[in-house]
Design an enzyme around this catalytic site. Structure first.
Site, PDB file in Angstrom:
ATOM      1  N   ILE A  12       0.823  -1.216   0.000  1.00  0.00           N
ATOM      2  CA  ILE A  12       0.000   0.000   0.000  1.00  0.00           C
ATOM      3  C   ILE A  12       0.860   1.270   0.000  1.00  0.00           C
ATOM      4  CG2 ILE A  12      -0.271   0.308   2.505  1.00  0.00           C
ATOM      5  CD1 ILE A  12      -3.292   0.780   1.945  1.00  0.00           C
ATOM      6  N   ASP A  35       1.446  -0.589   9.553  1.00  0.00           N
ATOM      7  CA  ASP A  35       1.760   0.630  10.303  1.00  0.00           C
ATOM      8  C   ASP A  35       3.265   0.929  10.222  1.00  0.00           C
ATOM      9  OD1 ASP A  35       1.453   2.782  12.001  1.00  0.00           O
ATOM     10  OD2 ASP A  35       1.024   1.595  13.803  1.00  0.00           O
ATOM     11  N   GLY A 126      -4.210  -8.626  10.656  1.00  0.00           N
ATOM     12  CA  GLY A 126      -2.867  -9.096  10.975  1.00  0.00           C
ATOM     13  C   GLY A 126      -2.753  -9.389  12.449  1.00  0.00           C
ATOM     14  N   TYR A 128      -4.031  -8.041  14.931  1.00  0.00           N
ATOM     15  CA  TYR A 128      -5.276  -7.951  15.703  1.00  0.00           C
ATOM     16  C   TYR A 128      -6.201  -9.154  15.517  1.00  0.00           C
ATOM     17  CZ  TYR A 128      -4.331  -3.188  17.423  1.00  0.00           C
ATOM     18  OH  TYR A 128      -3.810  -2.086  18.070  1.00  0.00           O
TER      19      TYR A 128
HETATM   20  N1  APR Z   1       0.703  -3.019   2.353  1.00  0.00           N
HETATM   21  C1  APR Z   1      -0.537  -3.535   2.470  1.00  0.00           C
HETATM   22  N2  APR Z   1      -0.908  -4.369   3.455  1.00  0.00           N
HETATM   23  C2  APR Z   1       0.037  -4.719   4.369  1.00  0.00           C
HETATM   24  C3  APR Z   1       1.358  -4.211   4.328  1.00  0.00           C
HETATM   25  C4  APR Z   1       1.680  -3.334   3.258  1.00  0.00           C
HETATM   26  N3  APR Z   1       2.896  -2.799   3.132  1.00  0.00           N
HETATM   27  N4  APR Z   1       2.048  -4.739   5.370  1.00  0.00           N
HETATM   28  C5  APR Z   1       1.207  -5.544   6.026  1.00  0.00           C
HETATM   29  N5  APR Z   1      -0.008  -5.538   5.433  1.00  0.00           N
HETATM   30  C6  APR Z   1      -1.230  -6.282   5.769  1.00  0.00           C
HETATM   31  C7  APR Z   1      -1.057  -7.490   6.678  1.00  0.00           C
HETATM   32  O1  APR Z   1      -0.567  -8.582   5.922  1.00  0.00           O
HETATM   33  C8  APR Z   1      -2.495  -7.701   7.128  1.00  0.00           C
HETATM   34  O2  APR Z   1      -3.237  -8.427   6.159  1.00  0.00           O
HETATM   35  O3  APR Z   1      -2.103  -5.450   6.512  1.00  0.00           O
HETATM   36  C9  APR Z   1      -3.051  -6.280   7.200  1.00  0.00           C
HETATM   37  C10 APR Z   1      -3.232  -5.728   8.597  1.00  0.00           C
HETATM   38  O4  APR Z   1      -2.219  -6.276   9.455  1.00  0.00           O
HETATM   39  P1  APR Z   1      -1.517  -5.423  10.598  1.00  0.00           P
HETATM   40  O5  APR Z   1      -0.591  -4.454   9.997  1.00  0.00           O
HETATM   41  O6  APR Z   1      -0.960  -6.390  11.579  1.00  0.00           O
HETATM   42  O7  APR Z   1      -2.729  -4.557  11.256  1.00  0.00           O
HETATM   43  P2  APR Z   1      -3.816  -4.941  12.383  1.00  0.00           P
HETATM   44  O8  APR Z   1      -4.156  -6.377  12.376  1.00  0.00           O
HETATM   45  O9  APR Z   1      -4.918  -3.939  12.218  1.00  0.00           O
HETATM   46  O10 APR Z   1      -3.060  -4.681  13.738  1.00  0.00           O
HETATM   47  C11 APR Z   1      -2.746  -3.364  14.118  1.00  0.00           C
HETATM   48  O11 APR Z   1      -0.451  -3.844  14.446  1.00  0.00           O
HETATM   49  O12 APR Z   1       1.651  -3.063  14.101  1.00  0.00           O
HETATM   50  C12 APR Z   1       0.566  -2.910  14.784  1.00  0.00           C
HETATM   51  O13 APR Z   1       0.639  -0.559  15.273  1.00  0.00           O
HETATM   52  C13 APR Z   1      -0.156  -1.583  14.736  1.00  0.00           C
HETATM   53  O14 APR Z   1      -0.757  -2.113  16.930  1.00  0.00           O
HETATM   54  C14 APR Z   1      -1.242  -2.005  15.617  1.00  0.00           C
HETATM   55  C15 APR Z   1      -1.611  -3.383  15.098  1.00  0.00           C
END
Ligand code: APR
Length: 186
Positions: A12, A35, A126, A128
C-alpha cells in the site's frame, strides 16, 4: 462517474492515491505490519505529525473505530488516514461494528477533505487477529456503498490469502459497479 471497487495485491505504501489508510493503534506512534511500513516509507515527519495529534485520554490519540488524518510526507499518497481496528476477542465485543466504523470514519474524513481516491489495507487482519472472511465482508460492504463518492477505492492485500478472500467477497457480492483486476499491484 467511474465508480468501481478495486481489489489488488501489493504494498500500500507504493500507491499513487490521495490517501492510504493505516491500520494503526490508539497511540498512533507506529508499530509493526502495515503501520511500520507506512511510517518507514513516509519518514520521521509522519511520526512527528502523529505525536502532534491531541490525546483524547492518556495514551489514546485515536480511539478504536475512529480515524485521524495526517499528511503523507515522503509517500506518493498526499495523506495518511490512520484508523484503529478492533482486536478480535471472539466476536462478542462489538468487533463487527468497530471494524465497520473504521471504514466509515476513514471514508468520511476523505470526503471531508475532498479526496478522490483512497486505498485500504485489511484492517485488523494481521496482529489484531480478525477472521479474514468476516473482515472481508465488512470491508467490501462498507466501501462499496460509497464508491460513487470517489474516483477510486482500492482494497489492498499484502498476502495471497487475503487477496483471495477479498476477491471472492467482491465477486460474490458484486454488481456491475465492481471492478476486480486480477493483476499484481499498480
Ligand atoms: N501493504 C498492504 N498491506 C500490508 C502491508 C503493506 N505494506 N504490510 C502488512 N499488510 C497487511 C497485513 O498482511 C495484514 O493483512 O495489513 C493487514 C493488517 O495487518 P496489521 O498491519 O498487523 O494490522 P492490524 O491487524 O490492524 O493490527 C494493528 O499492528 O503493528 C501494529 O501498530 C499496529 O498495533 C497495531 C496493530
Amino acid at each position: 462517474m467511474c465508480k468501481m471497487l478495486e481489489v489488488i495485491s501489493g504494498d500500500i505504501t507504493a500507491l499513487d492515491v490521495d490517501a492510504i489508510v493505516n491500520a494503526a493503534n490508539e497511540r498512533m506512534l507506529g508499530g509493526g505490519g502495515v503501520d511500520g511500513a507506512i511510517h518507514r516509507a513516509a519518514g520521521r515527519r509522519l511520526y512527528d505529525a502523529c505525536l502532534a495529534v491531541p490525546e483524547v485520554r492518556p495514551g489514546v490519540r485515536c480511539p478504536t473505530g475512529h480515524s485521524r488524518i495526517t499528511p503523507g510526507f515522503n509517500l506518493r499518497a498526499r495523506y495518511v488516514i490512520h484508523t484503529v481496528g478492533p482486536v478480535w476477542r471472539g466476536g462478542a465485543h462489538r468487533e463487527p461494528a468497530l471494524l465497520a466504523s473504521c471504514y466509515r470514519s476513514a471514508l468520511e474524513l476523505a470526503r471531508h477533505h475532498h479526496l478522490r481516491s483512497i486505498a485500504f489495507p485489511a484492517i485488523s487482519c494481521g496482529v489484531y487477529g480478525y477472521p479474514l472472511e468476516e473482515a472481508a465482508a465488512i470491508a467490501v460492504r462498507e466501501t462499496r456503498v460509497t464508491v460513487s463518492d470517489f474516483d477510486r477505492i482500492v482494497l489492498v492485500a499484502f498476502d495471497a490469502d487475503v487477496h483471495a478472500v477479498l476477491l471472492a467477497e467482491a465477486n460474490a457480492t458484486g454488481s456491475n459497479d465492481a471492478h476486480v483486476p486480477n493483476h499484481s499491484n499498480n
